[in-house]
Design a protein around this motif. Sequence first.
Motif, PDB file in Angstrom:
ATOM      1  N   GLY A  68      -5.633  49.595  56.912  1.00  0.00           N
ATOM      2  CA  GLY A  68      -4.438  49.891  57.677  1.00  0.00           C
ATOM      3  C   GLY A  68      -3.873  51.237  57.271  1.00  0.00           C
ATOM      4  N   ASP A  69      -2.658  51.522  57.720  1.00  0.00           N
ATOM      5  CA  ASP A  69      -2.019  52.799  57.429  1.00  0.00           C
ATOM      6  C   ASP A  69      -1.287  52.692  56.093  1.00  0.00           C
ATOM      7  N   LEU A  70      -1.956  53.101  55.015  1.00  0.00           N
ATOM      8  CA  LEU A  70      -1.365  52.970  53.679  1.00  0.00           C
ATOM      9  C   LEU A  70      -0.187  53.904  53.489  1.00  0.00           C
ATOM     10  N   ASN A  71      -0.153  54.983  54.232  1.00  0.00           N
ATOM     11  CA  ASN A  71       1.001  55.864  54.186  1.00  0.00           C
ATOM     12  C   ASN A  71       2.263  55.071  54.535  1.00  0.00           C
ATOM     13  N   LYS A  72       2.172  54.271  55.597  1.00  0.00           N
ATOM     14  CA  LYS A  72       3.328  53.478  56.010  1.00  0.00           C
ATOM     15  C   LYS A  72       3.665  52.401  54.986  1.00  0.00           C
ATOM     16  N   VAL A  73       2.652  51.861  54.313  1.00  0.00           N
ATOM     17  CA  VAL A  73       2.899  50.848  53.285  1.00  0.00           C
ATOM     18  C   VAL A  73       3.704  51.439  52.133  1.00  0.00           C
ATOM     19  N   LEU A  74       3.327  52.646  51.707  1.00  0.00           N
ATOM     20  CA  LEU A  74       4.037  53.286  50.603  1.00  0.00           C
ATOM     21  C   LEU A  74       5.469  53.626  51.002  1.00  0.00           C
ATOM     22  N   VAL A  75       5.644  54.055  52.244  1.00  0.00           N
ATOM     23  CA  VAL A  75       6.991  54.315  52.746  1.00  0.00           C
ATOM     24  C   VAL A  75       7.804  53.024  52.744  1.00  0.00           C
ATOM     25  N   TYR A  76       7.174  51.944  53.219  1.00  0.00           N
ATOM     26  CA  TYR A  76       7.854  50.647  53.266  1.00  0.00           C
ATOM     27  C   TYR A  76       8.323  50.217  51.873  1.00  0.00           C
ATOM     28  N   ILE A  77       7.457  50.370  50.876  1.00  0.00           N
ATOM     29  CA  ILE A  77       7.817  49.993  49.507  1.00  0.00           C
ATOM     30  C   ILE A  77       8.999  50.813  49.023  1.00  0.00           C
ATOM     31  N   SER A  78       8.936  52.130  49.202  1.00  0.00           N
ATOM     32  CA  SER A  78      10.002  53.006  48.719  1.00  0.00           C
ATOM     33  C   SER A  78      11.331  52.752  49.418  1.00  0.00           C
ATOM     34  N   LYS A  79      11.279  52.461  50.735  1.00  0.00           N
ATOM     35  CA  LYS A  79      12.508  52.223  51.478  1.00  0.00           C
ATOM     36  C   LYS A  79      13.122  50.867  51.172  1.00  0.00           C
ATOM     37  N   ASN A  80      12.323  49.957  50.634  1.00  0.00           N
ATOM     38  CA  ASN A  80      12.814  48.599  50.413  1.00  0.00           C
ATOM     39  C   ASN A  80      12.846  48.186  48.941  1.00  0.00           C
ATOM     40  N   LEU A  81      12.899  49.159  48.034  1.00  0.00           N
ATOM     41  CA  LEU A  81      12.919  48.835  46.610  1.00  0.00           C
ATOM     42  C   LEU A  81      14.109  47.966  46.226  1.00  0.00           C
ATOM     43  N   SER A  82      15.204  48.094  46.943  1.00  0.00           N
ATOM     44  CA  SER A  82      16.392  47.309  46.602  1.00  0.00           C
ATOM     45  C   SER A  82      16.267  45.850  47.047  1.00  0.00           C
TER      46      SER A  82
ATOM     47  N   GLN B  19       4.175  40.087  52.432  1.00  0.00           N
ATOM     48  CA  GLN B  19       4.896  40.941  53.371  1.00  0.00           C
ATOM     49  C   GLN B  19       4.107  42.206  53.672  1.00  0.00           C
ATOM     50  N   LEU B  20       3.580  42.826  52.616  1.00  0.00           N
ATOM     51  CA  LEU B  20       2.844  44.074  52.783  1.00  0.00           C
ATOM     52  C   LEU B  20       1.566  43.851  53.586  1.00  0.00           C
ATOM     53  N   ALA B  21       0.879  42.746  53.292  1.00  0.00           N
ATOM     54  CA  ALA B  21      -0.345  42.440  54.031  1.00  0.00           C
ATOM     55  C   ALA B  21      -0.047  42.205  55.511  1.00  0.00           C
ATOM     56  N   THR B  22       1.033  41.462  55.776  1.00  0.00           N
ATOM     57  CA  THR B  22       1.431  41.218  57.163  1.00  0.00           C
ATOM     58  C   THR B  22       1.801  42.530  57.848  1.00  0.00           C
ATOM     59  N   PHE B  23       2.461  43.404  57.110  1.00  0.00           N
ATOM     60  CA  PHE B  23       2.843  44.712  57.629  1.00  0.00           C
ATOM     61  C   PHE B  23       1.618  45.499  58.084  1.00  0.00           C
ATOM     62  N   CYS B  24       0.477  45.280  57.382  1.00  0.00           N
ATOM     63  CA  CYS B  24      -0.778  45.964  57.720  1.00  0.00           C
ATOM     64  C   CYS B  24      -1.680  45.133  58.628  1.00  0.00           C
ATOM     65  N   ASN B  25      -1.224  43.930  58.971  1.00  0.00           N
ATOM     66  CA  ASN B  25      -2.037  43.010  59.782  1.00  0.00           C
ATOM     67  C   ASN B  25      -3.361  42.684  59.090  1.00  0.00           C
ATOM     68  N   LEU B  26      -3.264  42.405  57.779  1.00  0.00           N
ATOM     69  CA  LEU B  26      -4.456  42.110  56.989  1.00  0.00           C
ATOM     70  C   LEU B  26      -4.279  40.817  56.212  1.00  0.00           C
ATOM     71  N   ASN B  27      -5.407  40.213  55.845  1.00  0.00           N
ATOM     72  CA  ASN B  27      -5.404  39.072  54.933  1.00  0.00           C
ATOM     73  C   ASN B  27      -4.850  39.511  53.580  1.00  0.00           C
ATOM     74  N   THR B  28      -4.043  38.657  52.943  1.00  0.00           N
ATOM     75  CA  THR B  28      -3.375  39.029  51.694  1.00  0.00           C
ATOM     76  C   THR B  28      -4.359  39.413  50.592  1.00  0.00           C
ATOM     77  N   ASP B  29      -5.381  38.595  50.364  1.00  0.00           N
ATOM     78  CA  ASP B  29      -6.346  38.896  49.302  1.00  0.00           C
ATOM     79  C   ASP B  29      -7.090  40.198  49.578  1.00  0.00           C
ATOM     80  N   TYR B  30      -7.484  40.376  50.826  1.00  0.00           N
ATOM     81  CA  TYR B  30      -8.212  41.596  51.184  1.00  0.00           C
ATOM     82  C   TYR B  30      -7.327  42.827  51.001  1.00  0.00           C
ATOM     83  N   PHE B  31      -6.075  42.718  51.434  1.00  0.00           N
ATOM     84  CA  PHE B  31      -5.137  43.827  51.275  1.00  0.00           C
ATOM     85  C   PHE B  31      -4.953  44.174  49.795  1.00  0.00           C
ATOM     86  N   SER B  32      -4.760  43.152  48.956  1.00  0.00           N
ATOM     87  CA  SER B  32      -4.535  43.377  47.534  1.00  0.00           C
ATOM     88  C   SER B  32      -5.718  44.069  46.873  1.00  0.00           C
ATOM     89  N   ARG B  33      -6.937  43.599  47.209  1.00  0.00           N
ATOM     90  CA  ARG B  33      -8.139  44.217  46.638  1.00  0.00           C
ATOM     91  C   ARG B  33      -8.293  45.658  47.116  1.00  0.00           C
TER      92      ARG B  33
END
Length: 285
Positions: A180-194, A201-215
Motif C-alpha cells: 500500500g501507500d506507506l507514505n500515507k501510513v507514516l503521515v497517519y501515525i504522525s498525525k494521530n500520535l495523541s 487500524q494501520l492494516a485496515t488503512f492500507c486495505n491489507l491483512n494485519t500479519d502481512y502488513f506487519s511483516r
Amino acid sequence: MNLLETLKLNLLHTGYAELDDKWDYENVISTFVRLFLVTKGSAEMEHSGSFFTLKPGKMYLIPSFTYNNYRCRDYHEQYYTGFFEETSPGVSIFNLNEFVYEVDASKLDEQYFKRLLELHPNMSVENSDPKLFMNGGLIKMGDSLENNLKLKLETKSILEILLSKFITNEIKNELKTSTGDLNKVLVYISKNLSKEISVDQLATFCNLNTDYFSRSFKSIYGVRPNRFIQLKRVERAQFLLLSSQKPLKQIAEEVGLYDGAYLSKTFKKLTGVTPAAFRKQKLSN
C-alpha cells in the motif's frame, strides 16, 4: 503540498570527538539523524546493507530509525551532530527521497561544523555510547533555540546545507508497493500520535491483512509497527521536553502516552532515564 518545503530540522547535539577502540557498538538505532565528518584516523560503519571505511576528509550520514554497527580499531577524530527531522504532517525525509551515506567533505563543510560549535559550545555528547545518546544527562544542553530566532535560523540553515550533500535526485520508489501507500501510513501515525493507534487500524488503512502488513512494514523499516509507534512517541516527547516548558502530563497527552506515569515508564524503558531526568540537564544550564 511539497513536503520537502515543510522540512523541520531541530538540533539535539553537536561537538568534536577523539575516539579510540572503545567506540565499538552493534545494532544501534536512534530516533534522530547522525551526521559526522572525519578529520583524522579511521573507523568502520555498517547500515542499510552497506559497509563503509570511515576516512579523513569524508562526511557520513546515518538516517533516523536505521539499525547500524560501527567500530574504531585504533583511533580517529570527528566533528558530529545529531538532529531530529520531520516534514509536515510528520513524514521522515528519508521516506521521500534516496540518499547516499558517504560524500567528500569540503573545507566549507568543515567550517559549517566549526560554526555549529561556535553557536552551541555546550551541546556536546559527554559519553560516546550511542545507547545513552537519548539520556539528557549525557548531553550538555546549552542554548535554547525556542526563543532565539537568529540562532534557530542559522542553525537550521547549516543543518540543511550539510544534509543536502547526501540527497540524490531519485525519489523513493518503495512508498507504493504491495504494502500500500506507506507514505500515507507514516503521515497517519504522525498525525494521530495523541490517539490510540493499533496495527489493525494501520492494516485496515492500507486495505491489507494485519500479519502481512506487519511483516511488510518491518521488512522496509526494520522494526514492527508497534515498536515504530512507540519510538515516534518518545521522539516527539524528547523534542517537546527540549523545546518547551510544557508539563509532563500535557506532553504525555500530546504524544499518546495518556499520563505522566505512563510517559515516564515508556520513556525510561526506551532511553534508560525518566523524562524529568532528560529535561533536568537543560534546566540546570
